[in-house]
Motif scaffolding. Structure first.
Motif, PDB file in Angstrom:
ATOM      1  N   ILE A  38      33.391 -18.425  21.899  1.00 31.06           N
ATOM      2  CA  ILE A  38      34.043 -17.526  21.466  1.00 31.06           C
ATOM      3  C   ILE A  38      33.387 -16.057  21.225  1.00 31.06           C
ATOM      4  CG2 ILE A  38      35.908 -16.708  19.868  1.00 31.06           C
ATOM      5  CD1 ILE A  38      36.736 -19.460  19.472  1.00 31.06           C
ATOM      6  N   MET A  40      32.536 -12.637  20.356  1.00 29.64           N
ATOM      7  CA  MET A  40      32.860 -11.598  19.406  1.00 29.64           C
ATOM      8  C   MET A  40      32.202  -9.862  19.924  1.00 29.64           C
ATOM      9  SD  MET A  40      34.498 -13.006  17.317  1.00 29.64           S
ATOM     10  CE  MET A  40      34.544 -14.664  16.716  1.00 29.64           C
ATOM     11  N   SER A  67      38.199  -7.391  21.472  1.00 31.27           N
ATOM     12  CA  SER A  67      38.726  -8.292  20.502  1.00 31.27           C
ATOM     13  C   SER A  67      37.885  -9.729  20.970  1.00 31.27           C
ATOM     14  CB  SER A  67      40.188  -8.777  20.841  1.00 31.27           C
ATOM     15  OG  SER A  67      40.437  -9.056  22.044  1.00 31.27           O
ATOM     16  N   TYR A  68      37.818 -10.740  20.192  1.00 28.71           N
ATOM     17  CA  TYR A  68      37.395 -12.015  20.554  1.00 28.71           C
ATOM     18  C   TYR A  68      37.888 -12.740  22.088  1.00 28.71           C
ATOM     19  CZ  TYR A  68      41.737 -14.487  19.339  1.00 28.71           C
ATOM     20  OH  TYR A  68      42.981 -15.059  19.259  1.00 28.71           O
ATOM     21  N   SER A 228      38.178 -10.899  15.318  1.00 29.86           N
ATOM     22  CA  SER A 228      37.795 -12.173  15.642  1.00 29.86           C
ATOM     23  C   SER A 228      38.591 -13.258  15.691  1.00 29.86           C
ATOM     24  CB  SER A 228      36.875 -12.648  14.558  1.00 29.86           C
ATOM     25  OG  SER A 228      37.493 -13.110  13.339  1.00 29.86           O
ATOM     26  N   PHE A 243      31.289 -19.308  17.482  1.00 21.45           N
ATOM     27  CA  PHE A 243      31.532 -17.745  17.735  1.00 21.45           C
ATOM     28  C   PHE A 243      30.101 -17.285  17.675  1.00 21.45           C
ATOM     29  CE2 PHE A 243      34.659 -19.477  14.214  1.00 21.45           C
ATOM     30  CZ  PHE A 243      35.587 -19.321  14.952  1.00 21.45           C
ATOM     31  N   GLN A 245      27.977 -13.767  18.696  1.00 20.93           N
ATOM     32  CA  GLN A 245      27.767 -12.230  18.569  1.00 20.93           C
ATOM     33  C   GLN A 245      26.266 -12.143  18.660  1.00 20.93           C
ATOM     34  OE1 GLN A 245      28.195  -9.212  15.300  1.00 20.93           O
ATOM     35  NE2 GLN A 245      30.018  -8.814  16.221  1.00 20.93           N
TER      36      GLN A 245
END
Length: 252
Positions: A38, A40, A67-68, A228, A243, A245
């Motif tokens: 996912i 970010m 958005s995510y 997120s 997650f 980023q």
């Protein structure tokens, strides 16, 4: 950094191109098994070189994320990224990226003289990309825009349009028209993603209370979840680095 068979690596941009490039980073799934991550929003846009076991080499331009984004990473996939600061849209790519919000655009396979052999070694790729970008930086850059972005990034988005206008010598109307034309979002909206980027770093370090200009804890939690998809505590747990980023990937 490795998470569930996917390896990540990041190198900060050389100072000579730091006004235009945030960093270089790579992701490699060498497991042979499809994995889900996912991603970010990180307030930048990216040029991506990629190849996997089923698809030929390709180069894509990825616009701003708002958005995510759940993405499948195929087995035996390697991807190299150049993460650009916004000013690069006008001065390196000579185009608007307003139509690329949350979208990819396929580029020619020889774009900027890149090719599949550039996926062989990440360090060599970063050096080549740095030299290419140095040559692309134009001599004539509007110093007002350069100052504008310096102020935006230095403040992590916690600066008003009025203050930006005063210090950059652009009018508020010029700033908002520029953002709408080139990036497809307002400055105010863009600053939300910069604040989230900084907040992600804090959450990753276990700091679950707001440090930036949020009115209270509830406001902070709502903003984090809106972008997120999860609350700050779940983002902190981040099992198996699910997650991702870019700013949170350790350097080198």
């Amino acid at each position: 950094m490795a998470g569930d068979f996917i390896t990540y690596r990041k190198i900060e941009a050389d100072q000579s191109i730091a006004d235009f490039v945030e960093c270089f980073w790579m992701a490699e799934n060498s497991s042979g098994i499809e994995k889900e991550v996912i991603v970010m929003p990180d307030a930048s846009f990216d040029l991506i070189l990629s190849q996997d076991q089923d698809e030929p080499f390709q180069i894509c331009l990825l616009g701003l994320g708002t958005s995510y984004d759940k993405r499948k990473v195929d087995g035996n996939t390697k991807m190299y990224f150049i993460s650009f600061k916004l000013i690069s849209a006008e001065y390196l790519f000579n185009r608007s990226i307003a139509d690329l919000i949350n979208e990819f655009e396929l580029m020619p396979n020889n774009f900027w003289s890149f090719g599949k052999n550039d996926l062989t070694d990440f360090d060599t790729f970063c050096l080549k990309a740095t030299n290419i970008i140095k040559q692309l930086i134009p001599k004539d850059i509007d110093n007002r825009k350069k100052k504008l972005f310096e102020l935006i990034y230095a403040s992590n988005g916690e600066i008003s349009v009025a203050e930006l206008a005063e210090k950059s010598f652009l009018t508020s109307r010029q700033i908002n028209r520029y953002f709408t034309k080139y990036f497809g979002i307002s400055l105010k909206v863009y600053c939300r993603y910069l604040r989230f980027k900084e907040s992600f770093e804090q959450i990753k370090n276990g700091e679950l209370f707001p440090k930036l200009d949020f009115s209270d804890q509830a406001h902070f939690s709502r903003e984090v979840k809106k972008i997120s998809g999860v609350n700050p505590r779940e983002l902190y747990r981040n099992q198996n680095d699910r997650f991702i980023q870019v700013s949170a990937i350790p350097d080198k």
